[in-house]
Design a protein around this motif. Structure first.
Motif, PDB file in Angstrom:
ATOM      1  N   ARG A 106       0.415  14.763 -13.141  1.00  0.00           N
ATOM      2  CA  ARG A 106      -0.857  15.234 -13.712  1.00  0.00           C
ATOM      3  C   ARG A 106      -1.031  16.735 -13.507  1.00  0.00           C
ATOM      4  O   ARG A 106      -1.497  17.446 -14.386  1.00  0.00           O
ATOM      5  CB  ARG A 106      -2.022  14.482 -13.057  1.00  0.00           C
ATOM      6  N   LEU A 127       3.296   5.849  -5.623  1.00  0.00           N
ATOM      7  CA  LEU A 127       3.101   5.887  -7.065  1.00  0.00           C
ATOM      8  C   LEU A 127       1.939   6.805  -7.424  1.00  0.00           C
ATOM      9  O   LEU A 127       2.024   7.603  -8.353  1.00  0.00           O
ATOM     10  CB  LEU A 127       2.871   4.476  -7.611  1.00  0.00           C
ATOM     11  N   TYR A 128       0.839   6.698  -6.679  1.00  0.00           N
ATOM     12  CA  TYR A 128      -0.307   7.572  -6.943  1.00  0.00           C
ATOM     13  C   TYR A 128       0.067   9.031  -6.727  1.00  0.00           C
ATOM     14  O   TYR A 128      -0.301   9.902  -7.528  1.00  0.00           O
ATOM     15  CB  TYR A 128      -1.505   7.197  -6.067  1.00  0.00           C
ATOM     16  N   GLU A 129       0.793   9.316  -5.649  1.00  0.00           N
ATOM     17  CA  GLU A 129       1.211  10.699  -5.382  1.00  0.00           C
ATOM     18  C   GLU A 129       2.096  11.229  -6.502  1.00  0.00           C
ATOM     19  O   GLU A 129       1.959  12.386  -6.912  1.00  0.00           O
ATOM     20  CB  GLU A 129       1.930  10.785  -4.030  1.00  0.00           C
ATOM     21  N   ASN A 168       2.067   1.787  -3.465  1.00  0.00           N
ATOM     22  CA  ASN A 168       0.939   2.228  -4.292  1.00  0.00           C
ATOM     23  C   ASN A 168       0.630   3.698  -4.041  1.00  0.00           C
ATOM     24  O   ASN A 168       0.372   4.446  -4.977  1.00  0.00           O
ATOM     25  CB  ASN A 168      -0.308   1.384  -4.010  1.00  0.00           C
ATOM     26  N   ASN A 169       0.645   4.093  -2.770  1.00  0.00           N
ATOM     27  CA  ASN A 169       0.377   5.490  -2.430  1.00  0.00           C
ATOM     28  C   ASN A 169       1.448   6.412  -2.997  1.00  0.00           C
ATOM     29  O   ASN A 169       1.138   7.493  -3.499  1.00  0.00           O
ATOM     30  CB  ASN A 169       0.272   5.668  -0.910  1.00  0.00           C
ATOM     31  N   ASN A 203       0.829  -1.217   0.000  1.00  0.00           N
ATOM     32  CA  ASN A 203       0.000   0.000   0.000  1.00  0.00           C
ATOM     33  C   ASN A 203       0.856   1.257   0.000  1.00  0.00           C
ATOM     34  O   ASN A 203       0.501   2.245  -0.644  1.00  0.00           O
ATOM     35  CB  ASN A 203      -0.937   0.003   1.207  1.00  0.00           C
ATOM     36  N   THR A 256       2.043  10.220  -9.614  1.00  0.00           N
ATOM     37  CA  THR A 256       1.161  10.401 -10.762  1.00  0.00           C
ATOM     38  C   THR A 256       0.347  11.679 -10.625  1.00  0.00           C
ATOM     39  O   THR A 256       0.202  12.431 -11.592  1.00  0.00           O
ATOM     40  CB  THR A 256       0.219   9.183 -10.908  1.00  0.00           C
ATOM     41  N   ALA A 257      -0.174  11.946  -9.435  1.00  0.00           N
ATOM     42  CA  ALA A 257      -0.943  13.164  -9.208  1.00  0.00           C
ATOM     43  C   ALA A 257      -0.065  14.399  -9.415  1.00  0.00           C
ATOM     44  O   ALA A 257      -0.504  15.394 -10.005  1.00  0.00           O
ATOM     45  CB  ALA A 257      -1.538  13.152  -7.803  1.00  0.00           C
TER      46      ALA A 257
END
Length: 148
Positions: free
Chosen positions: A17, A9-11, A6-7, A3, A13-14
């Protein structure tokens, strides 16, 4: 993947973006192309073809190399973009008399006619776009030129 990974990676990506100049330039370029494609459609040309016709609007025929360089495309892409314009009688592609391997590009009379008509709608749409942007479009243009 955990997790935590994943977090992270998401951060990332955000962050991309929200801040990536390349992503935002690509999105803006596609939106602008669609917008101008729509208003130029009645003249039988796309926004990219309008740009190419403008580059060729000069007193003397242009060589392919400088045209491709100005439009930030390779010669094979330029050739592909010229084909429909040549087929529709808007552009003439002739052998360079000084270098038979080269080509000289010029607008035909019909090409000038289409360009002249399309310029009026381009001016209106471009003025509307600048009004929508509302900020210093000169600085925006300067920044885009610096990248190109």
């Amino acid at each position: 993947m955990t997790n935590k990974k994943n977090n992270e990676l998401y951060e990332a990506t955000a962050h991309i973006r929200d801040t990536c100049l390349c992503l935002h330039a690509q999105r803006a370029a596609r939106a602008l192309a669609r917008r101008f494609d729509d208003v130029l459609r009645p003249y039988g040309i796309t926004s990219g073809q309008f740009s190419l016709l403008n580059v060729l609007n000069r007193p003397d025929p242009a060589s392919m190399g400088p045209v491709a360089k100005f439009l930030a495309m390779d010669r094979s892409t330029l050739t592909a973009n010229l084909k429909p314009l040549e087929r529709n009688g808007l552009v003439s592609v002739e052998v360079d008399p000084e270098d038979r391997r080269g080509r000289k590009l010029s607008l035909t009379g019909e090409g000038r006619k289409v360009l002249r008509a399309a310029m009026a709608v381009w001016r209106r749409e471009h003025a509307a776009l600048e009004k929508e942007i509302g900020s210093d479009t000169g600085a925006l243009r300067a920044g885009l030129r610096a990248i190109a």
